[in-house]
Design a protein around this motif. Structure first.
Motif, PDB file in Angstrom:
ATOM      1  N   LYS A 139     -30.165  47.484  -5.642  1.00 14.24           N
ATOM      2  CA  LYS A 139     -30.369  48.906  -5.889  1.00 14.24           C
ATOM      3  C   LYS A 139     -29.325  49.823  -6.748  1.00 14.24           C
ATOM      4  CE  LYS A 139     -30.777  53.120  -2.815  1.00 14.24           C
ATOM      5  NZ  LYS A 139     -30.615  53.626  -1.418  1.00 14.24           N
ATOM      6  N   PRO A 140     -30.082  50.676  -7.605  1.00 20.74           N
ATOM      7  CA  PRO A 140     -29.244  51.140  -8.835  1.00 20.74           C
ATOM      8  C   PRO A 140     -28.169  52.175  -7.864  1.00 20.74           C
ATOM      9  CG  PRO A 140     -31.482  51.293  -9.481  1.00 20.74           C
ATOM     10  CD  PRO A 140     -31.255  50.576  -7.965  1.00 20.74           C
ATOM     11  N   HIS A 141     -26.772  52.146  -8.567  1.00 17.21           N
ATOM     12  CA  HIS A 141     -25.807  52.980  -7.864  1.00 17.21           C
ATOM     13  C   HIS A 141     -24.495  52.898  -8.412  1.00 17.21           C
ATOM     14  CE1 HIS A 141     -24.628  48.853  -6.305  1.00 17.21           C
ATOM     15  NE2 HIS A 141     -23.507  49.054  -6.169  1.00 17.21           N
ATOM     16  N   ASP A 142     -23.655  53.930  -8.184  1.00 19.04           N
ATOM     17  CA  ASP A 142     -22.265  53.884  -8.802  1.00 19.04           C
ATOM     18  C   ASP A 142     -21.350  52.729  -8.422  1.00 19.04           C
ATOM     19  OD1 ASP A 142     -22.907  55.853 -10.916  1.00 19.04           O
ATOM     20  OD2 ASP A 142     -22.674  57.413  -9.417  1.00 19.04           O
ATOM     21  N   VAL A 143     -20.877  51.944  -9.225  1.00 22.96           N
ATOM     22  CA  VAL A 143     -20.125  50.824  -8.324  1.00 22.96           C
ATOM     23  C   VAL A 143     -18.605  51.479  -8.237  1.00 22.96           C
ATOM     24  CG1 VAL A 143     -19.132  48.687  -8.915  1.00 22.96           C
ATOM     25  CG2 VAL A 143     -21.426  49.095  -9.691  1.00 22.96           C
ATOM     26  N   SER A 144     -18.194  51.144  -7.136  1.00 22.29           N
ATOM     27  CA  SER A 144     -16.790  51.912  -6.814  1.00 22.29           C
ATOM     28  C   SER A 144     -15.808  50.820  -7.117  1.00 22.29           C
ATOM     29  CB  SER A 144     -16.801  51.946  -5.113  1.00 22.29           C
ATOM     30  OG  SER A 144     -16.879  51.031  -4.380  1.00 22.29           O
ATOM     31  N   ILE A 145     -14.408  51.161  -7.230  1.00 25.27           N
ATOM     32  CA  ILE A 145     -13.383  50.325  -7.459  1.00 25.27           C
ATOM     33  C   ILE A 145     -13.310  49.317  -6.568  1.00 25.27           C
ATOM     34  CG2 ILE A 145     -11.034  50.250  -7.882  1.00 25.27           C
ATOM     35  CD1 ILE A 145     -11.960  51.618 -10.132  1.00 25.27           C
ATOM     36  N   LYS A 146     -13.436  49.603  -5.173  1.00 22.63           N
ATOM     37  CA  LYS A 146     -13.245  48.757  -4.177  1.00 22.63           C
ATOM     38  C   LYS A 146     -14.486  47.753  -4.354  1.00 22.63           C
ATOM     39  CE  LYS A 146     -13.425  48.337   0.955  1.00 22.63           C
ATOM     40  NZ  LYS A 146     -13.589  49.224   2.340  1.00 22.63           N
ATOM     41  N   GLU A 147     -15.653  48.221  -4.577  1.00 25.47           N
ATOM     42  CA  GLU A 147     -16.537  47.231  -4.625  1.00 25.47           C
ATOM     43  C   GLU A 147     -16.230  46.278  -5.734  1.00 25.47           C
ATOM     44  OE1 GLU A 147     -21.364  46.962  -5.674  1.00 25.47           O
ATOM     45  OE2 GLU A 147     -20.462  48.784  -5.209  1.00 25.47           O
ATOM     46  N   ALA A 148     -16.149  46.668  -6.815  1.00 30.28           N
ATOM     47  CA  ALA A 148     -15.631  45.974  -8.106  1.00 30.28           C
ATOM     48  C   ALA A 148     -14.399  45.072  -7.871  1.00 30.28           C
ATOM     49  CB  ALA A 148     -15.317  46.988  -9.287  1.00 30.28           C
ATOM     50  N   GLY A 149     -13.607  45.368  -7.108  1.00 29.12           N
ATOM     51  CA  GLY A 149     -12.582  44.589  -6.642  1.00 29.12           C
ATOM     52  C   GLY A 149     -12.707  43.403  -5.973  1.00 29.12           C
ATOM     53  N   VAL A 150     -13.503  43.581  -4.888  1.00 31.56           N
ATOM     54  CA  VAL A 150     -13.958  42.715  -3.978  1.00 31.56           C
ATOM     55  C   VAL A 150     -14.664  41.610  -4.743  1.00 31.56           C
ATOM     56  CG1 VAL A 150     -15.389  42.074  -2.041  1.00 31.56           C
ATOM     57  CG2 VAL A 150     -13.984  43.989  -2.139  1.00 31.56           C
ATOM     58  N   TRP A 151     -15.604  42.022  -5.606  1.00 28.14           N
ATOM     59  CA  TRP A 151     -16.595  40.980  -6.333  1.00 28.14           C
ATOM     60  C   TRP A 151     -15.767  40.239  -7.354  1.00 28.14           C
ATOM     61  CZ3 TRP A 151     -20.703  38.640  -5.109  1.00 28.14           C
ATOM     62  CH2 TRP A 151     -21.655  38.954  -4.234  1.00 28.14           C
ATOM     63  N   THR A 152     -14.945  40.962  -7.948  1.00 32.99           N
ATOM     64  CA  THR A 152     -13.779  40.292  -9.037  1.00 32.99           C
ATOM     65  C   THR A 152     -13.058  39.087  -8.362  1.00 32.99           C
ATOM     66  OG1 THR A 152     -13.760  42.225 -10.052  1.00 32.99           O
ATOM     67  CG2 THR A 152     -11.913  40.386 -10.458  1.00 32.99           C
ATOM     68  N   VAL A 153     -12.498  39.461  -7.102  1.00 32.29           N
ATOM     69  CA  VAL A 153     -11.981  38.419  -6.381  1.00 32.29           C
ATOM     70  C   VAL A 153     -12.746  37.262  -5.952  1.00 32.29           C
ATOM     71  CG1 VAL A 153     -10.510  37.936  -4.147  1.00 32.29           C
ATOM     72  CG2 VAL A 153     -10.152  40.277  -5.499  1.00 32.29           C
ATOM     73  N   VAL A 154     -13.980  37.501  -5.512  1.00 30.32           N
ATOM     74  CA  VAL A 154     -14.950  36.515  -4.955  1.00 30.32           C
ATOM     75  C   VAL A 154     -15.328  35.592  -6.175  1.00 30.32           C
ATOM     76  CG1 VAL A 154     -17.218  36.187  -4.412  1.00 30.32           C
ATOM     77  CG2 VAL A 154     -16.073  37.890  -3.332  1.00 30.32           C
ATOM     78  N   TRP A 155     -15.547  36.231  -7.472  1.00 26.24           N
ATOM     79  CA  TRP A 155     -15.757  35.192  -8.700  1.00 26.24           C
ATOM     80  C   TRP A 155     -14.562  34.177  -9.020  1.00 26.24           C
ATOM     81  CZ3 TRP A 155     -20.296  33.511  -9.983  1.00 26.24           C
ATOM     82  CH2 TRP A 155     -21.480  34.316  -9.780  1.00 26.24           C
ATOM     83  N   ILE A 156     -13.317  34.936  -8.917  1.00 24.68           N
ATOM     84  CA  ILE A 156     -12.175  34.017  -9.268  1.00 24.68           C
ATOM     85  C   ILE A 156     -11.772  33.272  -8.338  1.00 24.68           C
ATOM     86  CG2 ILE A 156      -9.608  34.419  -9.271  1.00 24.68           C
ATOM     87  CD1 ILE A 156      -9.950  37.265 -10.831  1.00 24.68           C
ATOM     88  N   VAL A 157     -12.179  33.252  -6.947  1.00 20.82           N
ATOM     89  CA  VAL A 157     -12.147  32.275  -5.837  1.00 20.82           C
ATOM     90  C   VAL A 157     -13.226  31.316  -6.119  1.00 20.82           C
ATOM     91  CG1 VAL A 157     -12.210  31.882  -3.480  1.00 20.82           C
ATOM     92  CG2 VAL A 157     -11.008  33.995  -4.097  1.00 20.82           C
ATOM     93  N   LEU A 158     -14.319  31.673  -6.355  1.00 22.80           N
ATOM     94  CA  LEU A 158     -15.368  30.555  -6.678  1.00 22.80           C
ATOM     95  C   LEU A 158     -14.914  29.879  -7.685  1.00 22.80           C
ATOM     96  CD1 LEU A 158     -18.490  32.805  -6.024  1.00 22.80           C
ATOM     97  CD2 LEU A 158     -17.772  30.905  -4.620  1.00 22.80           C
ATOM     98  N   ALA A 159     -14.506  30.431  -8.872  1.00 19.26           N
ATOM     99  CA  ALA A 159     -13.876  29.414  -9.822  1.00 19.26           C
ATOM    100  C   ALA A 159     -12.766  28.638  -9.484  1.00 19.26           C
ATOM    101  CB  ALA A 159     -13.504  30.516 -11.163  1.00 19.26           C
ATOM    102  N   ALA A 160     -11.851  29.167  -8.841  1.00 17.89           N
ATOM    103  CA  ALA A 160     -10.779  28.413  -8.235  1.00 17.89           C
ATOM    104  C   ALA A 160     -11.314  27.010  -7.365  1.00 17.89           C
ATOM    105  CB  ALA A 160      -9.933  29.035  -7.565  1.00 17.89           C
ATOM    106  N   LEU A 161     -12.197  27.490  -6.475  1.00 15.03           N
ATOM    107  CA  LEU A 161     -12.932  26.478  -5.751  1.00 15.03           C
ATOM    108  C   LEU A 161     -13.477  25.296  -6.435  1.00 15.03           C
ATOM    109  CD1 LEU A 161     -14.105  28.364  -2.446  1.00 15.03           C
ATOM    110  CD2 LEU A 161     -12.092  26.925  -2.606  1.00 15.03           C
ATOM    111  N   PHE A 162     -14.180  25.765  -7.521  1.00 21.67           N
ATOM    112  CA  PHE A 162     -14.842  24.754  -8.443  1.00 21.67           C
ATOM    113  C   PHE A 162     -13.887  23.902  -9.164  1.00 21.67           C
ATOM    114  CE2 PHE A 162     -16.775  23.270 -12.387  1.00 21.67           C
ATOM    115  CZ  PHE A 162     -17.609  23.035 -12.093  1.00 21.67           C
ATOM    116  N   GLY A 163     -12.781  24.490  -9.655  1.00 16.09           N
ATOM    117  CA  GLY A 163     -11.500  23.761 -10.148  1.00 16.09           C
ATOM    118  C   GLY A 163     -10.921  22.714  -9.245  1.00 16.09           C
ATOM    119  N   LEU A 164     -10.859  23.176  -7.834  1.00 13.40           N
ATOM    120  CA  LEU A 164     -10.026  22.315  -6.992  1.00 13.40           C
ATOM    121  C   LEU A 164     -11.242  21.234  -6.764  1.00 13.40           C
ATOM    122  CD1 LEU A 164      -8.029  21.722  -4.880  1.00 13.40           C
ATOM    123  CD2 LEU A 164      -9.360  23.422  -3.292  1.00 13.40           C
ATOM    124  N   GLY A 165     -12.621  21.406  -6.617  1.00 13.24           N
ATOM    125  CA  GLY A 165     -13.352  20.186  -6.532  1.00 13.24           C
ATOM    126  C   GLY A 165     -13.369  19.223  -7.596  1.00 13.24           C
TER     127      GLY A 165
END
Length: 349
Positions: A24-50
């Motif tokens: 749904k089109p919407h203005d992305v808040s700092i909180k939302e952007a921060g949460v998803w940034t952390v999610v993608w970094i964690v996913l990358a870290a988990l992939f590297g750990l694998g």
């Protein structure tokens, strides 16, 4: 092949989830952007750990070095993305959709680049000399551009984008998230599709230095692709998270030039070693340490320099009109533009 298929399916599932959550089109808040940034970094870290668990320290180290390098180089892309968004006057609520599709286009194009690069490296080992020299040249050019400090940078459409606009035509305004509309009996592109293509195809220019850079850290196409994928997929959230911080990273170009130059030297040394010349090779742990150190130092010095600039700007006295300044000194003043004289009472009136 099984690993490739599983990885691509997994990435498609993550991309689908990302699209579904933010459909749904919407203005992305700092909180939302921060949460998803952390999610993608964690996913990358988990992939590297694998990779560390199933492949050992060598591929894991190459992945993390490649991911950090691609992530830092992708931050530089954001400056151009900001310019493109402003040029096409993209409404804020549609920017996250534009970036999602634009990044997907960029990922597909980079996959083609990676496949071509892997094939060339396998057939011609001397290509490392070319990659190394190109990165060193790019590093020098980046320093020159940083010293020029061109604040009025303009983005120009590439030939492919101009050809598409000429062939299909473009609507005069946005129509929500629609990519095509009927206008005067003809199917034309909307500005939404044009800006998506602009984001995706412009990234190809950045791939010209980032792909050789990561091949300087690893020659494994699988690691090159996954490092690029994780770096790019978190780029959309990073755009909204540090959009206001970009202007403060005044030394970023210097840091990126050091990283590209360092990897260029590493490539040349590797090419010499492959040719039978006894020269020291730079290890992955050392490369990872240098890359992280350069990014940390660059960020700290950038924030310090930005703070000093803000203080200097705040300390500057406001500019006042020369006529008003002179008016406080006497009853008669001269207005330079017209060479005429006025009384103090006239000016106050």
């Amino acid at each position: 092949m099984t690993m490739w298929v599983l990885t691509i399916v997994g990435l498609c599932a993550l991309i689908g989830a990302d699209f579904f959550i933010g459909r749904k089109p919407h203005d992305v808040s700092i909180k939302e952007a921060g949460v998803w940034t952390v999610v993608w970094i964690v996913l990358a870290a988990l992939f590297g750990l694998g990779l560390l668990i199933f492949g050992g320290g060598q591929p894991a180290g190459e992945f993390f070095a490649g991911f950090i390098t691609e992530k830092s180089l992708s931050v530089d892309n954001l400056f151009v993305f900001v310019i493109i968004m402003a040029k096409f006057a993209v409404p804020s609520q549609y920017q996250q959709r534009v970036l999602l599709v634009g990044v997907l286009i960029a990922l597909v194009l980079r996959a083609i680049f990676i496949a071509a690069g892997a094939a060339i490296i396998t057939s011609f080992s001397w290509v490392f000399y070319i990659f190394g020299a190109f990165l060193i040249y790019t590093a020098w050019k980046l320093i020159q551009e940083a010293r020029a400090n061109d604040e009025d940078e303009e983005w120009e459409e590439n030939k492919l984008l101009k050809a598409a606009e000429k062939r299909f035509g473009v609507a005069d305004r946005y129509h929500g998230t629609k990519l095509w509309i009927q206008q005067n009996g003809k199917k034309v592109m909307t500005p939404m599709l044009v800006v998506m293509l602009a984001i995706g195809t412009t990234d190809v220019l950045f791939a010209l230095d980032s792909i050789p850079a990561i091949f300087g850290l690893t020659q494994d196409p699988y690691i090159v692709f996954t490092a690029n994928a994780f770096a790019l997929m978190g780029l959309r959230q990073l755009y909204f998270l540090i959009g206001g911080l970009l202007r403060k990273l005044v030394h970023l170009s210097y840091g990126l030039s050091v990283i590209l130059g360092f990897i260029g030297v590493k490539l040349v040394l590797h090419a010499l070693h492959e040719s039978g010349v006894h020269v020291p090779e730079i290890s992955i742990p050392f490369s990872l340490g240098v890359i992280c150190a350069v990014l940390v130092v660059t960020t700290i010095t950038s924030l310090i320099a930005s703070k000093k600039q803000e203080k200097a700007a705040a300390a500057e006295p406001p500019k006042t009109d020369s006529a008003e300044t002179d008016a406080g000194k006497g009853d008669t003043v001269k207005v330079e533009s017209g060479k005429a004289e006025s009384t103090k009472d006239d000016i106050e009136a």
